[in-house]
Design a protein around this motif. Structure first.
Motif, mmCIF file in Angstrom:
data_model
loop_
_atom_site.group_PDB
_atom_site.id
_atom_site.type_symbol
_atom_site.label_atom_id
_atom_site.label_comp_id
_atom_site.label_asym_id
_atom_site.label_seq_id
_atom_site.Cartn_x
_atom_site.Cartn_y
_atom_site.Cartn_z
ATOM 1 N N HIS A 38 29.845 54.003 30.593
ATOM 2 C CA HIS A 38 30.901 54.026 29.467
ATOM 3 C C HIS A 38 32.263 53.649 29.941
ATOM 4 N N ALA A 39 32.516 54.522 30.974
ATOM 5 C CA ALA A 39 33.952 54.495 31.582
ATOM 6 C C ALA A 39 34.132 52.831 32.500
ATOM 7 N N HIS A 40 33.320 52.293 33.143
ATOM 8 C CA HIS A 40 33.335 51.197 33.734
ATOM 9 C C HIS A 40 33.231 50.034 32.462
ATOM 10 N N THR A 41 32.454 50.134 31.664
ATOM 11 C CA THR A 41 32.365 49.053 30.613
ATOM 12 C C THR A 41 33.859 49.077 29.905
ATOM 13 N N MET A 42 34.287 50.028 29.613
ATOM 14 C CA MET A 42 35.830 50.239 28.910
ATOM 15 C C MET A 42 36.854 49.650 29.978
ATOM 16 N N ALA A 43 36.900 50.360 31.247
ATOM 17 C CA ALA A 43 37.907 50.322 32.060
ATOM 18 C C ALA A 43 37.885 48.719 32.844
ATOM 19 N N ALA A 44 36.688 48.566 33.528
ATOM 20 C CA ALA A 44 36.561 47.502 34.473
ATOM 21 C C ALA A 44 36.031 46.279 33.484
ATOM 22 N N GLY A 45 35.444 46.585 32.427
ATOM 23 C CA GLY A 45 35.093 45.435 31.733
ATOM 24 C C GLY A 45 36.143 45.024 30.433
ATOM 25 N N TRP A 46 36.317 45.981 29.544
ATOM 26 C CA TRP A 46 37.286 45.603 28.407
ATOM 27 C C TRP A 46 38.913 45.296 28.846
ATOM 28 N N LEU A 47 39.222 46.289 29.668
ATOM 29 C CA LEU A 47 40.664 46.471 30.212
ATOM 30 C C LEU A 47 40.936 45.335 30.981
ATOM 31 N N MET A 48 40.240 45.123 32.084
ATOM 32 C CA MET A 48 40.390 44.094 33.160
ATOM 33 C C MET A 48 39.991 42.868 32.641
ATOM 34 N N SER A 49 39.074 42.480 31.791
ATOM 35 C CA SER A 49 38.809 41.050 31.090
ATOM 36 C C SER A 49 40.156 40.720 30.369
ATOM 37 N N ALA A 50 40.633 41.809 29.546
ATOM 38 C CA ALA A 50 41.718 41.286 28.792
ATOM 39 C C ALA A 50 43.024 41.174 29.472
ATOM 40 N N VAL A 51 43.187 41.867 30.859
ATOM 41 C CA VAL A 51 44.546 41.358 31.625
ATOM 42 C C VAL A 51 44.102 39.930 32.346
ATOM 43 N N PHE A 52 43.118 39.501 32.521
ATOM 44 C CA PHE A 52 42.548 38.355 33.102
ATOM 45 C C PHE A 52 43.028 37.160 32.143
ATOM 46 N N ALA A 53 42.560 37.496 30.764
ATOM 47 C CA ALA A 53 42.884 36.675 29.681
ATOM 48 C C ALA A 53 44.290 36.590 29.414
ATOM 49 N N PHE A 54 45.087 37.420 29.467
ATOM 50 C CA PHE A 54 46.602 37.314 29.407
ATOM 51 C C PHE A 54 47.202 36.570 30.361
ATOM 52 N N PHE A 55 46.496 36.960 31.657
ATOM 53 C CA PHE A 55 46.998 36.230 32.903
ATOM 54 C C PHE A 55 47.157 34.785 32.679
ATOM 55 N N TYR A 56 45.827 34.257 32.314
ATOM 56 C CA TYR A 56 45.563 32.912 32.284
ATOM 57 C C TYR A 56 46.324 32.276 30.909
ATOM 58 N N HIS A 57 46.520 33.238 29.946
ATOM 59 C CA HIS A 57 47.297 32.566 28.870
ATOM 60 C C HIS A 57 49.005 32.225 29.167
ATOM 61 N N LEU A 58 49.350 33.304 30.090
ATOM 62 C CA LEU A 58 50.685 33.192 30.655
ATOM 63 C C LEU A 58 51.074 31.845 31.749
ATOM 64 N N PHE A 59 49.906 31.845 32.256
ATOM 65 C CA PHE A 59 49.865 30.618 33.398
ATOM 66 C C PHE A 59 48.755 29.662 33.011
ATOM 67 N N PRO A 60 48.985 28.891 31.895
ATOM 68 C CA PRO A 60 48.001 27.892 31.593
ATOM 69 C C PRO A 60 47.909 26.795 32.526
ATOM 70 N N ALA A 61 48.665 26.565 33.552
ATOM 71 C CA ALA A 61 48.391 25.327 34.475
ATOM 72 C C ALA A 61 47.406 25.958 35.325
ATOM 73 N N VAL A 62 47.461 27.257 35.774
ATOM 74 C CA VAL A 62 46.323 27.882 36.678
ATOM 75 C C VAL A 62 45.096 28.056 36.244
ATOM 76 N N GLY A 63 45.013 28.238 34.876
ATOM 77 C CA GLY A 63 43.840 28.280 34.207
ATOM 78 C C GLY A 63 42.915 26.902 34.032
ATOM 79 N N GLN A 64 43.695 25.861 34.237
ATOM 80 C CA GLN A 64 43.205 24.453 34.263
ATOM 81 C C GLN A 64 42.524 24.283 35.492
ATOM 82 N N LYS A 65 42.457 24.988 36.448
ATOM 83 C CA LYS A 65 41.980 24.582 37.824
ATOM 84 C C LYS A 65 40.596 25.310 37.964
ATOM 85 N N THR A 66 39.774 24.184 38.794
ATOM 86 C CA THR A 66 38.313 24.773 38.868
ATOM 87 C C THR A 66 38.131 26.126 39.369
ATOM 88 N N ILE A 67 39.132 26.813 40.249
ATOM 89 C CA ILE A 67 38.778 27.804 40.938
ATOM 90 C C ILE A 67 39.024 29.014 39.742
#
Ligand code: HEM
Ligand code: HEM
Length: 126
Positions: A38-67
């Motif tokens: 439960h702890a990892h699904t919430m912290a490493a799953g929900w919270l980290m994935s949301a941070v990654f989502a907002f990072f790529y939203h803030l830097f859309p050009a980086v999100g276009q890259k294959t990497i």
């Protein structure tokens, strides 16, 4: 939202629904044996994935890259492997441990990849 950001956000919401359902199950059954899952699904799953989502939203050009696409799939596959592996192991199946080891190392590798993707973007002079 561009596609990597949207994928990460969708993954985050799926983790939150699964992790909270597991939390409710633990609370109702008064069996907290799956607490690390439960702890990892919430912290490493929900919270980290949301941070990654907002990072790529803030830097859309980086999100276009294959990497960035590679980062999404490595994070998603290793993370889901980590959560399912943890669940199976804590349900009393220690034989799953090698899968858990591979998933954990891959999840770390995905974070390392994110460091290479994100740090140059945030340090770049405008
Ligand atoms: C439906 C909502 C939720 C329920 C019913 C629930 C239930 C639980 C339960 C029963 C435990 C075990 C406590 C223990 O044995 O000490 C726990 C631990 C934990 N929960 Fe939740 N939880 C919920 C939502 C969340 C959310 C939204 C997050 C984070 C975003 C979260 C993060 C954690 C963490 C990190 C732990 C481990 C705490 C520790 O190390 O002592 N949970 N939760
Ligand atoms: C390579 C990936 C990871 C591995 C191998 C790992 C491993 C572990 C281990 C062995 C524990 C102790 C569990 C116990 O004593 O029962 C733990 C606890 C915890 N970890 Fe991780 N972890 C990883 C990534 C993360 C990440 C990325 C987060 C948060 C974003 C996180 C949040 C937590 C929390 C909140 C706890 C305390 C709750 C608990 O005892 O289950 N972990 N982790």
């Amino acid at each position: 939202m561009q596609s990597v950001a949207r994928n990460f956000f969708t993954l985050a919401v799926i983790y939150s629904l699964c992790g909270m359902a597991l939390g409710l199950h633990m609370a109702i059954s008064q069996d907290h044996g799956q607490m690390p899952t439960h702890a990892h699904t919430m912290a490493a799953g929900w919270l980290m994935s949301a941070v990654f989502a907002f990072f790529y939203h803030l830097f859309p050009a980086v999100g276009q890259k294959t990497i960035a696409v590679v980062h999404f799939w490595l994070t998603a596959i290793s993370g889901i492997g980590l959560m399912i592996g943890l669940f199976v192991m804590l349900a009393g199946n220690p034989a799953i441990e090698p899968v858990l080891a591979i998933a954990s190392i891959s999840f770390y590798a995905a974070m390392l990849l994110f460091a290479f993707i994100a740090l140059p973007a945030v340090w770049k002079k405008a």
